[in-house]
Each structure stands twice: as C-alpha cells, then as structure tokens.
Design a protein around this motif. Structure first.
Motif, PDB file in Angstrom:
ATOM      1  N   ASN A   1      25.357 -84.237  70.417  1.00  0.00           N
ATOM      2  CA  ASN A   1      23.936 -84.014  70.159  1.00  0.00           C
ATOM      3  C   ASN A   1      23.468 -84.630  68.848  1.00  0.00           C
ATOM      4  N   ASN A   2      24.307 -84.719  67.851  1.00  0.00           N
ATOM      5  CA  ASN A   2      23.896 -85.280  66.567  1.00  0.00           C
ATOM      6  C   ASN A   2      23.899 -86.799  66.565  1.00  0.00           C
ATOM      7  N   ASN A   3      24.402 -87.426  67.617  1.00  0.00           N
ATOM      8  CA  ASN A   3      24.503 -88.882  67.667  1.00  0.00           C
ATOM      9  C   ASN A   3      23.540 -89.497  68.676  1.00  0.00           C
ATOM     10  N   LEU A   4      22.496 -88.791  69.050  1.00  0.00           N
ATOM     11  CA  LEU A   4      21.557 -89.313  70.033  1.00  0.00           C
ATOM     12  C   LEU A   4      20.729 -90.447  69.454  1.00  0.00           C
ATOM     13  N   PRO A   5      20.384 -91.448  70.277  1.00  0.00           N
ATOM     14  CA  PRO A   5      19.475 -92.499  69.826  1.00  0.00           C
ATOM     15  C   PRO A   5      18.080 -91.927  69.574  1.00  0.00           C
ATOM     16  N   ALA A   6      17.237 -92.709  68.953  1.00  0.00           N
ATOM     17  CA  ALA A   6      15.861 -92.285  68.676  1.00  0.00           C
ATOM     18  C   ALA A   6      15.135 -91.994  69.983  1.00  0.00           C
ATOM     19  N   ALA A   7      14.190 -91.070  69.949  1.00  0.00           N
ATOM     20  CA  ALA A   7      13.461 -90.644  71.146  1.00  0.00           C
ATOM     21  C   ALA A   7      12.751 -91.807  71.835  1.00  0.00           C
ATOM     22  N   GLU A   8      12.326 -92.796  71.093  1.00  0.00           N
ATOM     23  CA  GLU A   8      11.621 -93.935  71.668  1.00  0.00           C
ATOM     24  C   GLU A   8      12.502 -94.753  72.600  1.00  0.00           C
ATOM     25  N   ARG A   9      13.813 -94.601  72.508  1.00  0.00           N
ATOM     26  CA  ARG A   9      14.730 -95.382  73.335  1.00  0.00           C
ATOM     27  C   ARG A   9      15.026 -94.714  74.673  1.00  0.00           C
ATOM     28  N   PHE A  10      14.512 -93.503  74.896  1.00  0.00           N
ATOM     29  CA  PHE A  10      14.730 -92.785  76.150  1.00  0.00           C
ATOM     30  C   PHE A  10      13.678 -93.162  77.178  1.00  0.00           C
ATOM     31  N   GLN A  11      14.070 -93.192  78.452  1.00  0.00           N
ATOM     32  CA  GLN A  11      13.132 -93.285  79.555  1.00  0.00           C
ATOM     33  C   GLN A  11      13.485 -92.186  80.532  1.00  0.00           C
ATOM     34  N   LEU A  12      12.478 -91.619  81.160  1.00  0.00           N
ATOM     35  CA  LEU A  12      12.690 -90.533  82.104  1.00  0.00           C
ATOM     36  C   LEU A  12      12.396 -91.030  83.509  1.00  0.00           C
ATOM     37  N   TYR A  13      13.349 -90.814  84.413  1.00  0.00           N
ATOM     38  CA  TYR A  13      13.221 -91.239  85.810  1.00  0.00           C
ATOM     39  C   TYR A  13      13.304 -90.028  86.719  1.00  0.00           C
ATOM     40  N   ALA A  14      12.557 -90.070  87.808  1.00  0.00           N
ATOM     41  CA  ALA A  14      12.665 -89.078  88.877  1.00  0.00           C
ATOM     42  C   ALA A  14      12.923 -89.852  90.160  1.00  0.00           C
ATOM     43  N   VAL A  15      13.887 -89.408  90.934  1.00  0.00           N
ATOM     44  CA  VAL A  15      14.225 -90.080  92.189  1.00  0.00           C
ATOM     45  C   VAL A  15      14.023 -89.095  93.324  1.00  0.00           C
ATOM     46  N   THR A  16      13.332 -89.535  94.365  1.00  0.00           N
ATOM     47  CA  THR A  16      13.068 -88.685  95.511  1.00  0.00           C
ATOM     48  C   THR A  16      13.224 -89.491  96.795  1.00  0.00           C
ATOM     49  N   THR A  17      13.572 -88.818  97.888  1.00  0.00           N
ATOM     50  CA  THR A  17      13.745 -89.502  99.165  1.00  0.00           C
ATOM     51  C   THR A  17      12.476 -89.484 100.005  1.00  0.00           C
ATOM     52  N   ALA A  18      11.479 -88.732  99.599  1.00  0.00           N
ATOM     53  CA  ALA A  18      10.207 -88.683 100.321  1.00  0.00           C
ATOM     54  C   ALA A  18       9.066 -88.797  99.322  1.00  0.00           C
ATOM     55  N   PHE A  19       7.991 -89.456  99.734  1.00  0.00           N
ATOM     56  CA  PHE A  19       6.846 -89.613  98.854  1.00  0.00           C
ATOM     57  C   PHE A  19       6.253 -88.238  98.540  1.00  0.00           C
ATOM     58  N   PRO A  20       6.085 -87.905  97.262  1.00  0.00           N
ATOM     59  CA  PRO A  20       5.551 -86.587  96.882  1.00  0.00           C
ATOM     60  C   PRO A  20       4.025 -86.553  96.996  1.00  0.00           C
ATOM     61  N   GLN A  21       3.519 -86.396  98.213  1.00  0.00           N
ATOM     62  CA  GLN A  21       2.078 -86.493  98.482  1.00  0.00           C
ATOM     63  C   GLN A  21       1.256 -85.486  97.688  1.00  0.00           C
TER      64      GLN A  21
ATOM     65  N   SER B   1      -2.536 -84.421  93.352  1.00  0.00           N
ATOM     66  CA  SER B   1      -2.981 -83.509  92.296  1.00  0.00           C
ATOM     67  C   SER B   1      -3.043 -84.168  90.925  1.00  0.00           C
ATOM     68  N   MET B   2      -2.349 -85.280  90.728  1.00  0.00           N
ATOM     69  CA  MET B   2      -2.297 -85.910  89.405  1.00  0.00           C
ATOM     70  C   MET B   2      -3.432 -86.898  89.157  1.00  0.00           C
ATOM     71  N   GLY B   3      -4.153 -87.301  90.185  1.00  0.00           N
ATOM     72  CA  GLY B   3      -5.293 -88.201  90.003  1.00  0.00           C
ATOM     73  C   GLY B   3      -4.882 -89.516  89.360  1.00  0.00           C
ATOM     74  N   PHE B   4      -5.583 -89.903  88.271  1.00  0.00           N
ATOM     75  CA  PHE B   4      -5.316 -91.181  87.610  1.00  0.00           C
ATOM     76  C   PHE B   4      -3.990 -91.202  86.860  1.00  0.00           C
TER      77      PHE B   4
ATOM     78  N   VAL C   1       8.832 -92.738  88.705  1.00  0.00           N
ATOM     79  CA  VAL C   1       9.200 -92.064  89.941  1.00  0.00           C
ATOM     80  C   VAL C   1       9.623 -93.120  90.947  1.00  0.00           C
ATOM     81  N   ILE C   2      10.839 -92.970  91.466  1.00  0.00           N
ATOM     82  CA  ILE C   2      11.380 -93.907  92.438  1.00  0.00           C
ATOM     83  C   ILE C   2      11.502 -93.190  93.777  1.00  0.00           C
ATOM     84  N   VAL C   3      10.801 -93.710  94.793  1.00  0.00           N
ATOM     85  CA  VAL C   3      10.835 -93.148  96.132  1.00  0.00           C
ATOM     86  C   VAL C   3      11.732 -94.059  96.976  1.00  0.00           C
ATOM     87  N   THR C   4      12.831 -93.505  97.472  1.00  0.00           N
ATOM     88  CA  THR C   4      13.838 -94.337  98.144  1.00  0.00           C
ATOM     89  C   THR C   4      13.610 -94.515  99.633  1.00  0.00           C
ATOM     90  N   LYS C   5      12.691 -93.770 100.222  1.00  0.00           N
ATOM     91  CA  LYS C   5      12.476 -93.858 101.672  1.00  0.00           C
ATOM     92  C   LYS C   5      11.094 -94.298 102.000  1.00  0.00           C
TER      93      LYS C   5
END
Length: 80
Positions: free
Chosen positions: A26-46, A51-54, A76-80
C-alpha cells in the motif's frame, strides 16, 4: 477480530507496464493520476446507460463506453 481485507490483490495497468500488488504494498502505490478504472460486463447495461444521461458516452470502439462521474472516468467494456 477484524474482517478480511477488501482487496487481496490489485492489478494496475499503466501506459508502460502492468504491476501486481498485494496488501503489503500500500505504501508503494503509483500516483492516483496513473490509475484507470475499468468495468467489464457481458450484457449492455441499459438501465445504467439510460439513467446516466450525458455521463454515458460511446467511444470510437464498438462495445466500449465512458461513464463520467465528476473527475472520474470509468471505461465500460461490453463483451457481448
């Protein structure tokens, strides 16, 4: 007695390398700017997209969307 840690391991993907960290790093983590957050789903989250609009944005790549929440962008990566 405390509960289990929330994360046993974490894989960070940066533009130049992949780093695998354990809870002891935990003390050796890179700076927060170097992180990217991904979500992977097999179905489109309609419901989420509607609900999120723009904040829900399509990208140039088929099945890849950006969910923008303030300064945070979740890819967000939709695989199907």
């Amino acid at each position: 007695m405390t509960g289990p840690p929330c994360c046993v391991g974490l894989i960070l993907a940066t533009s130049s390398r992949k780093i695998v960290l354990s809870n002891n790093d935990n003390n050796n983590l890179p700076a927060a700017e170097r992180f990217q957050l991904y979500a992977v789903t097999t179905a489109f989250p309609q419901a989420l997209a509607a609900s999120m609009g723009f904040s829900w944005q399509a990208t140039d790549q088929l099945g890849v969307y950006n969910l923008i929440l303030g300064k945070l962008t979740i890819i967000v990566i939709v695989t199907k």
